[in-house]
Scaffold this active site. Structure first.
Site, PDB file in Angstrom:
ATOM      1  N   ALA A  26      25.930  80.133  25.699  1.00  0.00           N
ATOM      2  CA  ALA A  26      26.122  81.073  26.820  1.00  0.00           C
ATOM      3  C   ALA A  26      26.857  82.329  26.366  1.00  0.00           C
ATOM      4  O   ALA A  26      27.869  82.725  26.920  1.00  0.00           O
ATOM      5  CB  ALA A  26      26.856  80.397  27.986  1.00  0.00           C
ATOM      6  N   ALA A  27      26.318  82.932  25.323  1.00  0.00           N
ATOM      7  CA  ALA A  27      27.018  84.025  24.643  1.00  0.00           C
ATOM      8  C   ALA A  27      26.179  85.295  24.515  1.00  0.00           C
ATOM      9  O   ALA A  27      26.580  86.230  23.832  1.00  0.00           O
ATOM     10  CB  ALA A  27      27.454  83.552  23.260  1.00  0.00           C
ATOM     11  N   GLY A  28      24.974  85.308  25.120  1.00  0.00           N
ATOM     12  CA  GLY A  28      24.114  86.495  25.010  1.00  0.00           C
ATOM     13  C   GLY A  28      23.270  86.502  23.752  1.00  0.00           C
ATOM     14  O   GLY A  28      22.681  87.517  23.385  1.00  0.00           O
ATOM     15  N   LEU A  29      23.186  85.330  23.089  1.00  0.00           N
ATOM     16  CA  LEU A  29      22.455  85.234  21.816  1.00  0.00           C
ATOM     17  C   LEU A  29      21.167  84.416  21.958  1.00  0.00           C
ATOM     18  O   LEU A  29      20.446  84.218  20.989  1.00  0.00           O
ATOM     19  CB  LEU A  29      23.357  84.606  20.750  1.00  0.00           C
ATOM     20  CG  LEU A  29      24.688  85.345  20.520  1.00  0.00           C
ATOM     21  CD1 LEU A  29      25.632  84.529  19.645  1.00  0.00           C
ATOM     22  CD2 LEU A  29      24.431  86.714  19.895  1.00  0.00           C
ATOM     23  N   ALA A  30      20.905  83.939  23.174  1.00  0.00           N
ATOM     24  CA  ALA A  30      19.677  83.208  23.527  1.00  0.00           C
ATOM     25  C   ALA A  30      19.464  81.935  22.706  1.00  0.00           C
ATOM     26  O   ALA A  30      18.336  81.593  22.368  1.00  0.00           O
ATOM     27  CB  ALA A  30      18.455  84.129  23.432  1.00  0.00           C
ATOM     28  N   ASP A  43      13.463  84.754  27.656  1.00  0.00           N
ATOM     29  CA  ASP A  43      13.759  85.149  26.265  1.00  0.00           C
ATOM     30  C   ASP A  43      13.042  84.288  25.235  1.00  0.00           C
ATOM     31  O   ASP A  43      13.250  84.453  24.034  1.00  0.00           O
ATOM     32  CB  ASP A  43      15.277  85.016  26.004  1.00  0.00           C
ATOM     33  CG  ASP A  43      16.043  86.251  26.441  1.00  0.00           C
ATOM     34  OD1 ASP A  43      15.406  87.260  26.786  1.00  0.00           O
ATOM     35  OD2 ASP A  43      17.284  86.195  26.431  1.00  0.00           O
ATOM     36  N   SER A  68      17.171  79.471  24.520  1.00  0.00           N
ATOM     37  CA  SER A  68      15.787  79.968  24.540  1.00  0.00           C
ATOM     38  C   SER A  68      15.135  79.785  23.172  1.00  0.00           C
ATOM     39  O   SER A  68      13.973  79.387  23.073  1.00  0.00           O
ATOM     40  CB  SER A  68      15.762  81.465  24.900  1.00  0.00           C
ATOM     41  OG  SER A  68      16.326  81.660  26.177  1.00  0.00           O
ATOM     42  N   SER A  69      15.890  80.071  22.122  1.00  0.00           N
ATOM     43  CA  SER A  69      15.361  79.901  20.769  1.00  0.00           C
ATOM     44  C   SER A  69      15.049  78.432  20.502  1.00  0.00           C
ATOM     45  O   SER A  69      14.010  78.102  19.916  1.00  0.00           O
ATOM     46  CB  SER A  69      16.382  80.424  19.754  1.00  0.00           C
ATOM     47  OG  SER A  69      15.982  80.086  18.457  1.00  0.00           O
ATOM     48  N   LYS A 100      19.208  85.851  18.547  1.00  0.00           N
ATOM     49  CA  LYS A 100      18.776  87.260  18.626  1.00  0.00           C
ATOM     50  C   LYS A 100      19.937  88.145  19.055  1.00  0.00           C
ATOM     51  O   LYS A 100      20.917  87.686  19.683  1.00  0.00           O
ATOM     52  CB  LYS A 100      17.602  87.434  19.598  1.00  0.00           C
ATOM     53  CG  LYS A 100      17.869  87.012  21.059  1.00  0.00           C
ATOM     54  CD  LYS A 100      18.561  88.056  21.949  1.00  0.00           C
ATOM     55  CE  LYS A 100      18.802  87.561  23.367  1.00  0.00           C
ATOM     56  NZ  LYS A 100      19.830  88.284  24.102  1.00  0.00           N
ATOM     57  N   PRO A 133      26.731  80.212  19.163  1.00  0.00           N
ATOM     58  CA  PRO A 133      27.609  80.040  20.331  1.00  0.00           C
ATOM     59  C   PRO A 133      26.798  79.921  21.630  1.00  0.00           C
ATOM     60  O   PRO A 133      25.752  80.576  21.780  1.00  0.00           O
ATOM     61  CB  PRO A 133      28.466  81.308  20.320  1.00  0.00           C
ATOM     62  CG  PRO A 133      28.475  81.741  18.895  1.00  0.00           C
ATOM     63  CD  PRO A 133      27.108  81.394  18.364  1.00  0.00           C
TER      64      PRO A 133
HETATM   65  P1  ATP Z   1      20.237  83.802  27.369  1.00  0.00           P
HETATM   66  O1  ATP Z   1      20.458  85.169  26.777  1.00  0.00           O
HETATM   67  O2  ATP Z   1      18.850  83.224  27.130  1.00  0.00           O
HETATM   68  O3  ATP Z   1      20.717  83.608  28.761  1.00  0.00           O
HETATM   69  P2  ATP Z   1      22.643  82.733  26.264  1.00  0.00           P
HETATM   70  O4  ATP Z   1      22.907  82.868  24.780  1.00  0.00           O
HETATM   71  O5  ATP Z   1      23.429  83.625  27.165  1.00  0.00           O
HETATM   72  O6  ATP Z   1      21.113  82.857  26.459  1.00  0.00           O
HETATM   73  P3  ATP Z   1      22.444  79.871  26.025  1.00  0.00           P
HETATM   74  O7  ATP Z   1      23.259  79.581  24.803  1.00  0.00           O
HETATM   75  O8  ATP Z   1      20.981  79.799  25.877  1.00  0.00           O
HETATM   76  O9  ATP Z   1      22.885  81.258  26.684  1.00  0.00           O
HETATM   77  O10 ATP Z   1      22.984  78.850  27.153  1.00  0.00           O
HETATM   78  C1  ATP Z   1      22.981  79.125  28.524  1.00  0.00           C
HETATM   79  C2  ATP Z   1      23.217  77.817  29.286  1.00  0.00           C
HETATM   80  O11 ATP Z   1      22.086  76.978  29.110  1.00  0.00           O
HETATM   81  C3  ATP Z   1      24.414  77.035  28.779  1.00  0.00           C
HETATM   82  O12 ATP Z   1      25.431  77.092  29.746  1.00  0.00           O
HETATM   83  C4  ATP Z   1      23.937  75.602  28.572  1.00  0.00           C
HETATM   84  O13 ATP Z   1      24.591  74.685  29.397  1.00  0.00           O
HETATM   85  C5  ATP Z   1      22.466  75.615  28.948  1.00  0.00           C
HETATM   86  N1  ATP Z   1      21.551  75.077  27.917  1.00  0.00           N
HETATM   87  C6  ATP Z   1      20.435  74.389  28.148  1.00  0.00           C
HETATM   88  N2  ATP Z   1      19.801  74.077  27.022  1.00  0.00           N
HETATM   89  C7  ATP Z   1      20.531  74.571  26.003  1.00  0.00           C
HETATM   90  C8  ATP Z   1      20.371  74.565  24.575  1.00  0.00           C
HETATM   91  N3  ATP Z   1      19.333  73.956  23.974  1.00  0.00           N
HETATM   92  N4  ATP Z   1      21.305  75.211  23.854  1.00  0.00           N
HETATM   93  C9  ATP Z   1      22.342  75.829  24.460  1.00  0.00           C
HETATM   94  N5  ATP Z   1      22.531  75.845  25.794  1.00  0.00           N
HETATM   95  C10 ATP Z   1      21.641  75.230  26.568  1.00  0.00           C
END
Ligand code: ATP
Length: 285
Positions: A97-101, A137, A104-105, A11, A95
């Site tokens: 931990a990049a703000g793309l959830a 999310d 969560s997806s 997202k 990617p």
């Molecule tokens: P959000 O906006 O939900 O915080 P995000 O894009 O910033 O998401 P994610 O890619 O969801 O971050 O990853 C955040 C952390 O969650 C990562 O540091 C990773 O170690 C951990 N994690 C746990 N499960 C997963 C997964 N299925 N995919 C990616 N990262 C995961």
């Protein structure tokens, strides 16, 4: 049915307003989610043992109990007394931990997938309750909608029936940014108190690209830039490359540009050096 393969899209947040800090420590948000054409692929396989195992092609994704998909599967297995084993394979394109959830997806895809594979008969509202227990999310991804308004922690979803299709260039520096670190740095009194959701929505509805570009906003930007002031360069470079609008997604560090067409997006992407950042051309899904 012994196995099931599902797509798990990312997202963007076209608007992210932080409205208040709540007594429970979370922040009250108003956000417009957009589902985008960058997806992981998840395969669920029933097993004859009693273990939940995870395999993933991405070295930064945990394969143990801290993976959100493990938590999702465990929650359902416990509540429905499921003792059979499960293997979850994640092909990671989003990617981390990049703000793309992405995580969560993945969790939403596993909740919905297991509802079918294990024939649990959960209704959409019940699945949404499981999603909200696991994170903020996740609920959005249970809805089959391109755009939605998210309120509460982001878990209260109102799908938006819109026909607009957007084209973007997404730039993700090869740096992890943890959502919690960004919220810790947020100075609430400095955030914009305009109702950015209602400013943007009419432009999104009409497909008025130029005004939409000017209405993109993210209250977390000052906190993201306080950690990495150099990332302002990505916004500037996208604008210099011809983007009509640019914005951080979620808690960063991904930055997305609004382009006028696929061709326009491809011409913007061509100006980025892919050694330092990941660059994608994506659209509304
Ligand atoms: P959000 O906006 O939900 O915080 P995000 O894009 O910033 O998401 P994610 O890619 O969801 O971050 O990853 C955040 C952390 O969650 C990562 O540091 C990773 O170690 C951990 N994690 C746990 N499960 C997963 C997964 N299925 N995919 C990616 N990262 C995961």
């Amino acid at each position: 049915m012994d196995r099931l393969t599902v797509q798990s899209p990312a997202k963007l947040n076209l608007v992210l307003d932080v409205v208040a800090k709540r007594p429970d420590g979370f922040h009250e948000l108003r956000t417009i989610f957009e589902r985008i054409s960058l997806s992981d692929q998840i395969t669920l396989r029933r097993k004859n043992n009693n273990k939940i195992t995870i395999t993933c092609n991405h070295p930064q994704v945990p394969t143990g109990p801290s993976n959100l998909v493990y938590k999702a599967a465990k929650l359902l297995a416990n509540d429905f007394s499921i003792t059979e084993g499960l293997d979850i394979n994640i092909i990671k394109n989003i990617p981390v931990a990049a703000g793309l959830a992405g995580g969560s997806s993945n969790a939403a895809a596993v909740l919905a997938g297991l509802n079918r594979l294990w024939r649990l008969g959960l209704r959409p509202q019940e699945l949404a309750e499981y999603a909200a227990r696991l994170g903020s999310d996740i609920t959005f991804f249970l809805y089959n909608t391109s755009f939605a308004l998210g309120t509460g922690r982001g878990e209260l979803i109102q799908p938006l029936a819109l026909k607009t299709k957007l084209w973007h260039v997404l730039v993700t520096p090869r740096v992890k940014m943890l959502t919690q670190d960004i919220f810790t740095r947020l100075k609430l009194n400095l955030t914009n108190k305009k109702d950015n959701v209602n400013i943007l929505l009419p432009f999104l509805r009409k497909g008025d690209m130029l005004r939409l570009a000017g209405a993109l906003s993210n209250d977390l930007e000052p906190a993201i830039l306080s950690l990495r002031p150099d990332f302002i360069y990505i916004k500037k470079k996208l604008l210099d490359a011809g983007a009509i609008g640019v914005c951080f997604s979620g808690s960063g560090p991904s930055v997305f540009a609004l382009a006028e067409s696929q061709k326009h997006a491809l011409s913007i992407r061509a100006q980025f050096d892919k050694r330092f950042t990941q660059v994608f051309v994506i659209s509304t899904l």
